[in-house]
Structures are given as C-alpha cells and as structure tokens.
Design an enzyme around this catalytic site. Sequence first.
Site, PDB file in Angstrom:
ATOM      1  N   VAL A   1       0.857  -1.254   0.064  1.00 29.60           N
ATOM      2  CA  VAL A   1       0.095   0.108   0.102  1.00 29.60           C
ATOM      3  C   VAL A   1       0.962   1.173   0.009  1.00 29.60           C
ATOM      4  O   VAL A   1       0.274   2.418   0.014  1.00 29.60           O
ATOM      5  CB  VAL A   1      -0.786   0.099   1.259  1.00 29.60           C
ATOM      6  CG1 VAL A   1      -1.785  -1.104   1.064  1.00 29.60           C
ATOM      7  CG2 VAL A   1      -0.148   0.092   2.706  1.00 29.60           C
TER       8      VAL A   1
ATOM      9  N   HIS B   1      -4.575  -4.403  -1.825  1.00 30.25           N
ATOM     10  CA  HIS B   1      -4.845  -3.987  -0.581  1.00 30.25           C
ATOM     11  C   HIS B   1      -4.956  -2.745  -0.243  1.00 30.25           C
ATOM     12  O   HIS B   1      -4.905  -2.179   0.824  1.00 30.25           O
ATOM     13  CB  HIS B   1      -3.615  -4.600   0.266  1.00 30.25           C
ATOM     14  CG  HIS B   1      -3.585  -6.301   0.171  1.00 30.25           C
ATOM     15  ND1 HIS B   1      -2.632  -6.968   0.987  1.00 30.25           N
ATOM     16  CD2 HIS B   1      -4.394  -7.045  -0.446  1.00 30.25           C
ATOM     17  CE1 HIS B   1      -2.880  -8.374   0.684  1.00 30.25           C
ATOM     18  NE2 HIS B   1      -4.280  -8.300   0.056  1.00 30.25           N
TER      19      HIS B   1
ATOM     20  N   SER C   1       5.490 -13.549   1.477  1.00 26.35           N
ATOM     21  CA  SER C   1       5.292 -14.721   2.384  1.00 26.35           C
ATOM     22  C   SER C   1       4.410 -15.737   1.618  1.00 26.35           C
ATOM     23  O   SER C   1       4.470 -17.011   1.972  1.00 26.35           O
ATOM     24  CB  SER C   1       5.486 -14.587   4.065  1.00 26.35           C
ATOM     25  OG  SER C   1       3.920 -13.863   3.648  1.00 26.35           O
TER      26      SER C   1
ATOM     27  N   ASN D   1      12.906 -14.460  -3.280  1.00 26.88           N
ATOM     28  CA  ASN D   1      12.772 -14.203  -1.548  1.00 26.88           C
ATOM     29  C   ASN D   1      14.100 -14.780  -0.791  1.00 26.88           C
ATOM     30  O   ASN D   1      14.559 -16.143  -1.123  1.00 26.88           O
ATOM     31  CB  ASN D   1      11.757 -15.216  -1.354  1.00 26.88           C
ATOM     32  CG  ASN D   1      11.155 -14.534   0.103  1.00 26.88           C
ATOM     33  OD1 ASN D   1      11.936 -14.496   1.153  1.00 26.88           O
ATOM     34  ND2 ASN D   1       9.763 -14.693   0.214  1.00 26.88           N
TER      35      ASN D   1
HETATM   36  N1  APR Z   1      13.919  -8.866  -0.944  1.00 24.28           N
HETATM   37  C1  APR Z   1      12.786 -10.163  -1.112  1.00 24.28           C
HETATM   38  N2  APR Z   1      12.297 -10.604  -0.162  1.00 24.28           N
HETATM   39  C2  APR Z   1      12.318 -10.106   0.999  1.00 24.28           C
HETATM   40  C3  APR Z   1      13.262  -9.341   1.252  1.00 24.28           C
HETATM   41  C4  APR Z   1      14.188  -8.854   0.435  1.00 24.28           C
HETATM   42  N3  APR Z   1      14.854  -7.763   0.581  1.00 24.28           N
HETATM   43  N4  APR Z   1      13.109  -9.165   2.642  1.00 24.28           N
HETATM   44  C5  APR Z   1      12.342  -9.775   3.111  1.00 24.28           C
HETATM   45  N5  APR Z   1      11.655 -10.643   2.029  1.00 24.28           N
HETATM   46  C6  APR Z   1      10.628 -11.547   2.068  1.00 24.28           C
HETATM   47  C7  APR Z   1      10.297 -12.435   3.520  1.00 24.28           C
HETATM   48  O1  APR Z   1      11.308 -13.515   3.544  1.00 24.28           O
HETATM   49  C8  APR Z   1       8.970 -12.663   3.367  1.00 24.28           C
HETATM   50  O2  APR Z   1       8.924 -14.031   2.763  1.00 24.28           O
HETATM   51  O3  APR Z   1       9.390 -10.707   1.895  1.00 24.28           O
HETATM   52  C9  APR Z   1       8.422 -11.433   2.601  1.00 24.28           C
HETATM   53  C10 APR Z   1       7.344 -10.666   3.264  1.00 24.28           C
HETATM   54  O4  APR Z   1       6.293 -11.360   3.848  1.00 24.28           O
HETATM   55  P1  APR Z   1       5.144 -10.516   4.776  1.00 24.28           P
HETATM   56  O5  APR Z   1       5.729  -9.930   5.778  1.00 24.28           O
HETATM   57  O6  APR Z   1       4.144 -11.672   5.034  1.00 24.28           O
HETATM   58  O7  APR Z   1       4.356  -9.460   3.539  1.00 24.28           O
HETATM   59  P2  APR Z   1       3.452 -10.113   2.540  1.00 24.28           P
HETATM   60  O8  APR Z   1       3.680 -11.383   2.064  1.00 24.28           O
HETATM   61  O9  APR Z   1       3.543  -8.799   1.629  1.00 24.28           O
HETATM   62  O10 APR Z   1       2.107  -9.930   3.296  1.00 24.28           O
HETATM   63  C11 APR Z   1       0.701 -10.002   2.829  1.00 24.28           C
HETATM   64  O11 APR Z   1      -0.207  -9.487   4.871  1.00 24.28           O
HETATM   65  O12 APR Z   1      -0.582  -8.282   6.678  1.00 24.28           O
HETATM   66  C12 APR Z   1      -0.894  -8.252   5.475  1.00 24.28           C
HETATM   67  O13 APR Z   1      -2.048  -6.780   4.402  1.00 24.28           O
HETATM   68  C13 APR Z   1      -0.554  -7.261   4.556  1.00 24.28           C
HETATM   69  O14 APR Z   1      -0.209  -6.983   2.295  1.00 24.28           O
HETATM   70  C14 APR Z   1       0.238  -7.636   3.576  1.00 24.28           C
HETATM   71  C15 APR Z   1      -0.101  -9.286   3.566  1.00 24.28           C
END
Ligand code: APR
Length: 251
Positions: A107, A123, A194, A218
């Site tokens: 967002v 989102h 994730s 990732n």
């Molecule tokens: N490059 C690539 N991936 C990365 C990096 C990086 N530099 N740093 C972290 N990650 C990975 C982590 O290993 C993790 O798997 O990014 C992922 C982030 O996961 P989340 O924090 O779960 O974020 P996201 O998947 O976007 O969450 C989905 O959850 O709470 C809600 O609405 C919120 O849109 C969000 C949704």
Amino acid sequence: MKAEPKYIPQSILSHIDKDTRITALTGAGISAESGIPTFRGKDGLWKKFRAEELATPEAFRKDHRTVWEWYRFRQDIIGKASPNPAHHALAEMEKLFCNFHIITQNVDGLHRRAGSSRLCCLHGDIWEARCIREGTVTACLPGKDGDPVPLCPSCGALMRPNIVWFGEALPADELEKSYRLARGSDIFLVIGTSSLVYPAAALPMIAYQAGAALIEVNPDESPLSEIAVHIKEKAGTAVPGILEEFRSALG
Ligand code: APR
C-alpha cells in the site's frame, strides 16, 4: 558450452520476446530495502503489533483513533522512503514488454513512484482515505500523531484508511484483473511475499497451473519455493539482475 544465466533458466529466456506476458506479484519484501518493515519474519510488524487491534473493521469500530495513529505511524515511515533498485527494475520491464503487469499487495505507492503504471493494487493505498458513509475516496496527506481523525469533505462523516483489512473483501475489479493476468501469464514473478495471505497467495498457483513459469525472489523459503525457480536473494539485487537477463534475451 554457454554458462547457464544466473537468475532465469536459459530454457525460459530462449522463448521470450517483447510480447511475452509477464506478471510480477509483489509483497512487503520488495520494499524492505527501502526501509519499510515487512509484516512477518523476525522483525516483522505483526511480531510487535497485534493485527486484530489495528487492521480489522472491528478494531476501527472500537477505537478509530488508535487505528488512525497506526496508519499515521506507517505513513511517516513510508513518506521518508524511496523506491529501490527492485522497484526501478520492474518499471523498466514495463517499457521492454507490451504485456508486463504488476500485482501488488503493498500500500506504499513505491511502484507508482518508480514509474510503473500497469498496476493492480490489491490491498489499497495508504495515501488515500475513504468516507465510511458515502465511500468517497480522497487523498490522505501525511499526518502526525495527535492530528484529528479525517472527516469527509462532502458529508462530514468519519473517514477510514482506504486499506483492505483482515476479514474484508478485496476490490472486485482489481482482483478479477489479477486472476485474468495470472491465468494469462507466460512468466509469473513472485517477489518479496510470504505467500500466506489469500486471495493474493492463490495467484502464483493459478498461473502455474495455467502453464506459466514461476520465478520466486525471496531470501527465505515460502510455500511456493518447492515448485518455483527459487532465487534466494534480496529483491534489490535479483530483480535488476533479472532485468538484465531479459534485456540480453531480447537482443
Ligand atoms: N527481498 C525479497 N524478499 C524479502 C526481502 C528482500 N529484501 N526481505 C524480506 N523478504 C521476504 C520475506 O522473506 C517474506 O517472505 O518478504 C516476505 C514478506 O512477507 P510478509 O511480511 O508476510 O509480507 P506480505 O507477503 O506482503 O504480506 C501480505 O499481509 O498483513 C498483511 O496486508 C498485509 O499486504 C500484506 C499481506
């Protein structure tokens, strides 16, 4: 014998041309190197804050001031951040391919600031507010703690962040477009998510089952890693690397 490219297998690169349909699904990890915390993982926001007290319609009904404070806090972090090389590389890909799209769960607005325009925002947008009575959406300028909560400029009702909270439906048009893109992709990139939050998490599987090559960027494992080409690197390095491989393949 020619060495295998570092990121994308040659078997995929040798089939691409400017009409190849490429979709990138992005999550919080792509903005991590811009200084915006992710949600899960050891330093994730949901380790320190309770999602059910901040990111649900019930939380807003119970205590809208606290919810607004949470979004003001996040706006403050996001407002100081800039797009990183991964955002810029995706914006460049849009110029190379006629059918390149981004579906983002973020967002923060950083894809748009990097110059991407073919975007599906699943989102919501932290820089927008929505009237709880009329649904009018207005720009939500950066605020600070203690600011009064925003009221609708046309009817005076309370405004809420224009964000999809847990338990809420995603915008139907953006979701429908995302399903269409997933079903019609030749290459589906999954960057920095994730892959735990649905319906976004279903898109890579839909693409894969429809025959797309699935590429995940990732540094950690996700539920997709077993079936995808898993690039275990940070997005800020890997995505510009992928862009270069696409460029050379196009010749
Ligand atoms: N490059 C690539 N991936 C990365 C990096 C990086 N530099 N740093 C972290 N990650 C990975 C982590 O290993 C993790 O798997 O990014 C992922 C982030 O996961 P989340 O924090 O779960 O974020 P996201 O998947 O976007 O969450 C989905 O959850 O709470 C809600 O609405 C919120 O849109 C969000 C949704």
